[in-house]
Design a protein around this motif. Structure first.
Motif, short mmCIF file in Angstrom:
data_model
loop_
_atom_site.label_atom_id
_atom_site.label_comp_id
_atom_site.label_asym_id
_atom_site.label_seq_id
_atom_site.Cartn_x
_atom_site.Cartn_y
_atom_site.Cartn_z
N ILE A 27 -7.62 11.18 -0.67
CA ILE A 27 -6.61 11.99 0.25
C ILE A 27 -5.66 12.51 -1.11
O ILE A 27 -5.29 13.76 -0.96
CB ILE A 27 -5.83 11.24 0.85
CG1 ILE A 27 -6.35 10.86 2.42
CG2 ILE A 27 -4.37 11.80 1.44
CD1 ILE A 27 -5.85 9.82 3.31
N ASP A 46 -2.11 7.45 -11.44
CA ASP A 46 -3.26 6.55 -11.15
C ASP A 46 -3.48 5.48 -11.74
O ASP A 46 -3.49 5.57 -12.93
CB ASP A 46 -4.29 7.46 -10.52
CG ASP A 46 -5.39 6.81 -9.64
OD1 ASP A 46 -5.42 7.52 -8.34
OD2 ASP A 46 -5.88 5.76 -9.70
N CYS A 65 -0.98 5.10 -14.60
CA CYS A 65 0.15 4.59 -13.87
C CYS A 65 -0.08 3.74 -12.93
O CYS A 65 -0.52 3.96 -11.89
CB CYS A 65 1.02 5.98 -13.36
SG CYS A 65 2.51 5.42 -12.52
N ASP A 66 0.19 2.51 -13.00
CA ASP A 66 0.11 1.56 -11.81
C ASP A 66 1.62 1.51 -10.95
O ASP A 66 2.60 1.18 -11.71
CB ASP A 66 -0.12 0.04 -12.33
CG ASP A 66 -0.09 -1.09 -11.18
OD1 ASP A 66 0.15 -0.54 -9.99
OD2 ASP A 66 -0.63 -1.96 -11.53
N VAL A 67 1.57 2.10 -9.90
CA VAL A 67 2.91 2.37 -9.12
C VAL A 67 3.79 1.15 -8.99
O VAL A 67 4.92 1.05 -8.58
CB VAL A 67 2.65 3.10 -7.74
CG1 VAL A 67 2.07 4.38 -8.15
CG2 VAL A 67 1.64 2.46 -6.98
N ASN A 92 1.53 8.70 -2.51
CA ASN A 92 0.10 8.42 -1.68
C ASN A 92 -0.72 7.10 -1.80
O ASN A 92 -1.24 6.64 -1.08
CB ASN A 92 -0.73 9.91 -2.29
CG ASN A 92 -2.04 9.42 -1.71
OD1 ASN A 92 -2.57 9.39 -0.63
ND2 ASN A 92 -3.10 9.31 -2.86
N TYR A 156 -1.51 -4.49 6.93
CA TYR A 156 -1.46 -3.13 6.35
C TYR A 156 -0.38 -2.33 7.32
O TYR A 156 0.47 -1.70 6.90
CB TYR A 156 -2.75 -2.56 6.70
CG TYR A 156 -2.80 -1.09 6.34
CD1 TYR A 156 -2.73 -0.53 5.17
CD2 TYR A 156 -3.32 -0.17 7.40
CE1 TYR A 156 -2.73 0.75 4.78
CE2 TYR A 156 -3.11 1.24 7.11
CZ TYR A 156 -3.37 1.49 5.87
OH TYR A 156 -3.29 3.01 5.45
N LYS A 160 2.98 -0.10 6.52
CA LYS A 160 3.05 1.40 6.73
C LYS A 160 4.15 1.59 7.64
O LYS A 160 4.65 2.86 7.60
CB LYS A 160 1.58 1.79 7.27
CG LYS A 160 0.60 1.80 6.23
CD LYS A 160 0.89 2.78 5.00
CE LYS A 160 -0.18 3.03 3.99
NZ LYS A 160 0.14 4.00 2.92
N ILE A 189 -9.75 8.78 7.74
CA ILE A 189 -9.88 9.93 6.90
C ILE A 189 -11.23 9.53 6.01
O ILE A 189 -11.01 8.35 5.61
CB ILE A 189 -8.95 10.52 6.06
CG1 ILE A 189 -7.65 10.94 6.93
CG2 ILE A 189 -9.08 11.53 5.20
CD1 ILE A 189 -7.91 12.00 7.81
N THR A 191 -12.53 8.87 2.84
CA THR A 191 -12.56 8.66 1.60
C THR A 191 -13.06 7.50 0.97
O THR A 191 -13.77 6.64 1.61
CB THR A 191 -10.83 8.43 1.33
OG1 THR A 191 -10.63 7.10 2.01
CG2 THR A 191 -9.89 9.51 2.00
N GLY A 193 -12.07 4.94 -0.28
CA GLY A 193 -11.48 3.73 0.03
C GLY A 193 -11.77 3.51 1.44
O GLY A 193 -12.13 2.00 1.84
N1 LIG Z 1 -8.28 7.19 4.48
C1 LIG Z 1 -7.58 6.96 5.52
O1 LIG Z 1 -8.16 6.64 6.78
C2 LIG Z 1 -6.17 6.66 5.51
C3 LIG Z 1 -5.37 6.42 6.75
C4 LIG Z 1 -4.24 6.25 6.83
C5 LIG Z 1 -3.28 6.18 5.64
N2 LIG Z 1 -4.29 6.25 4.68
C6 LIG Z 1 -3.21 6.19 3.40
O2 LIG Z 1 -3.50 7.27 2.47
C7 LIG Z 1 -3.58 6.77 1.02
C8 LIG Z 1 -4.61 7.34 0.23
O3 LIG Z 1 -5.60 6.69 0.61
P1 LIG Z 1 -7.08 6.99 0.51
O4 LIG Z 1 -8.39 6.75 1.65
O5 LIG Z 1 -7.39 8.57 -0.29
O6 LIG Z 1 -7.11 5.86 -0.62
P2 LIG Z 1 -8.60 5.63 -1.80
O7 LIG Z 1 -8.80 4.20 -2.02
O8 LIG Z 1 -9.77 6.45 -1.55
O9 LIG Z 1 -7.88 6.27 -2.85
C9 LIG Z 1 -6.55 5.66 -3.46
C10 LIG Z 1 -6.18 6.19 -4.91
O10 LIG Z 1 -4.92 5.39 -5.23
C11 LIG Z 1 -5.14 4.81 -6.37
N3 LIG Z 1 -4.40 3.55 -6.60
C12 LIG Z 1 -4.70 2.48 -5.67
N4 LIG Z 1 -3.69 1.50 -6.04
C13 LIG Z 1 -2.87 2.14 -7.04
C14 LIG Z 1 -1.78 1.80 -7.92
N5 LIG Z 1 -1.29 0.55 -7.80
N6 LIG Z 1 -1.22 2.36 -8.63
C15 LIG Z 1 -1.69 3.83 -8.71
N7 LIG Z 1 -2.79 4.17 -8.12
C16 LIG Z 1 -3.32 3.45 -7.27
C17 LIG Z 1 -6.65 4.40 -6.66
O11 LIG Z 1 -7.02 4.47 -7.97
C18 LIG Z 1 -7.15 5.46 -5.84
O12 LIG Z 1 -7.27 7.08 -6.77
C19 LIG Z 1 -3.06 5.25 1.15
O13 LIG Z 1 -1.62 5.16 1.02
C20 LIG Z 1 -3.51 4.96 2.55
O14 LIG Z 1 -3.00 3.82 2.98
C21 LIG Z 1 -5.44 6.26 4.42
#
Ligand SMILES: NC(=O)c1ccc[n+]([C@@H]2O[C@H](COP(=O)([O-])OP(=O)(O)OC[C@H]3O[C@@H](n4cnc5c(N)ncnc54)[C@H](O)[C@@H]3O)[C@@H](O)[C@H]2O)c1
Length: 254
Positions: A27, A46, A65-67, A92, A156, A160, A189, A191, A193
Motif C-alpha cells: 500500500i 522504511d 527508518c524503523d518507525v 502507513n 491487530y 488499529k 488488499i 500486498t 504482507g
Molecule cells: N493489506 C491489507 O489487506 C491491509 C488491510 C488493512 C490495513 N492495512 C494496513 O496497511 C498498511 C500497509 O500494509 P501492507 O499490506 O502494504 O503491508 P506490507 O507488509 O506489504 O508492507 C509494509 C511495509 O512497511 C514496512 N515496515 C514494516 N514495519 C516497519 C517499521 N517498523 N518501520 C518502517 N517500515 C516498516 C515494510 O518494510 C514494508 O515495506 C499497514 O499499516 C497495514 O496494517 C493493510
C-alpha cells in the motif's frame, strides 16, 4: 460533461514535500507512486534493510527508518523537511501477524503490535506536526479491523482501533493550525504482507484471490485503491475534511 481531468490535473501536488512510512512495498509503495505522479516530493521511510535506493525519479528518495526508533524518525522528518517544512506524512508502516486465539496471545505480542501500529504512528504524527506547514495533512492507515474486530485478530484490531482515536484527537488539536488529520481503513488488499499472512491458509486450500475479492463489488483489493484515497486526503480536494476515517473496502463493512 466535458473532458474529464486526469488525476495530476485534478490534484496538483507540485511543490509539496512529505513522507510515506513503509513506502517500499504494498500500500505504501502505491501511495508513494500516486503522490509522485501528482508532483509531490516523497521521502520513503522504511525499515527494510535490503533496499538502499528505490528512487526512479528525483521526486522520490529513500531513507532507512524503523518507525519505532525515535532517532530514525527524527532524522527522516528533518531530511524531508530540509529546512523548509513538510506538507504531509502518511503513516502507513504497520505489521499484521495473525493474532491467534485470545488465550494464546501473550503480553509481549500485544505490546509489539501496539508499539509498531499505534505508538509509532503517534510519535511520527507528533514529530511531523512540528514541521508541518499550514495546509498540511496527516494520513494514518488504520484498517476495517478497527471498525468490526474479528476472531483471531484481536491484538491487530485493538491496535488499529487506537489509530482512529489518535486521528480524531490530533485532528481537533492541530485543526486550528491549519493541519488536517485523517485515517484510511482499507479492506483486504493484495500486498506482500497479506500474501505472507495467507500463505499457510493457501497451503490448506484457501483460494486467496477469491478471499481478496470477497466484497460486494467483487473486486480484488489492489493497493492503488488505497493510494487514490490517500492523494485525495493529502490534497486540497479534502480541505474541509478532518478527523475522518475513510473506509475503502469494496463495501465489505457495508
Ligand atoms: N493489506 C491489507 O489487506 C491491509 C488491510 C488493512 C490495513 N492495512 C494496513 O496497511 C498498511 C500497509 O500494509 P501492507 O499490506 O502494504 O503491508 P506490507 O507488509 O506489504 O508492507 C509494509 C511495509 O512497511 C514496512 N515496515 C514494516 N514495519 C516497519 C517499521 N517498523 N518501520 C518502517 N517500515 C516498516 C515494510 O518494510 C514494508 O515495506 C499497514 O499499516 C497495514 O496494517 C493493510
Amino acid at each position: 460533461m466535458g473532458k474529464l481531468q486526469s488525476i495530476p490535473e485534478l490534484i496538483d501536488l507540485s511543490g509539496k514535500h512529505g513522507i510515506v512510512t513503509g513506502g517500499l512495498k504494498g500500500i505504501g509503495q502505491a501511495i508513494t507512486r500516486r503522490l509522485v505522479e501528482c508532483g509531490a516530493k516523497v521521502l520513503i521511510a522504511d525499515s527494510d534493510p535490503s533496499i538502499d535506493d528505490c528512487s526512479d525519479t528525483e521526486l522520490m528518495a529513500f531513507q532507512y527508518c524503523d518507525v519505532t526508533n525515535a532517532a530514525d524518525l527524527a532524522s527522516a522528518i528533518t531530511s524531508a523537511a530540509n529546512d523548509q517544512g513538510i506538507d504531509f506524512i502518511v503513516n502507513n508502516a504497520g505489521i499484521f501477524p495473525t493474532t491467534g486465539p485470545i488465550e494464546k496471545v501473550t503480553d509481549e505480542f500485544v505490546s509489539r503490535m501496539l508499539e509498531v501500529n499505534v505508538r509509532a504512528q503517534y510519535s511520527a504524527s507528533r514529530e511531523a506536526s512540528k514541521y508541518l506547514r499550514e495546509g498540511g495533512s496527516i494520513v494514518n492507515v488504520a484498517s476495517i479491523a478497527a471498525l468490526r474486530g474479528g476472531a483471531n485478530i484481536s491484538a491487530y484490531s485493538t491496535s488499529k482501533a487506537a489509530v482512529i482515536g489518535l486521528t480524531q484527537s490530533f485532528a481537533q488539536e492541530l485543526g486550528p493550525k491549519g493541519i488536517r488529520v485523517n485515517a484510511i481503513a482499507p479492506g483486504i488488499i493484495d500486498t506482500p504482507g497479506v500474501q505472507d499472512q495467507l500463505a499457510p491458509l493457501k497451503a490448506g486450500g484457501l483460494d486467496i484471490e477469491n478471499a481478496i475479492a470477497s466484497n460486494p463489488l467483487r473486486l480484488a483489493g489492489q493497493p492503488d485503491y488505497i493510494a487514490r484515497a490517500a492523494i485525495f486526503l493529502v490534497s486540497d480536494l479534502s480541505s474541509f475534511i478532518t478527523g475522518h476515517t475513510l473506509v475503502v473496502d469494496g463495501g465489505s463493512t457495508a
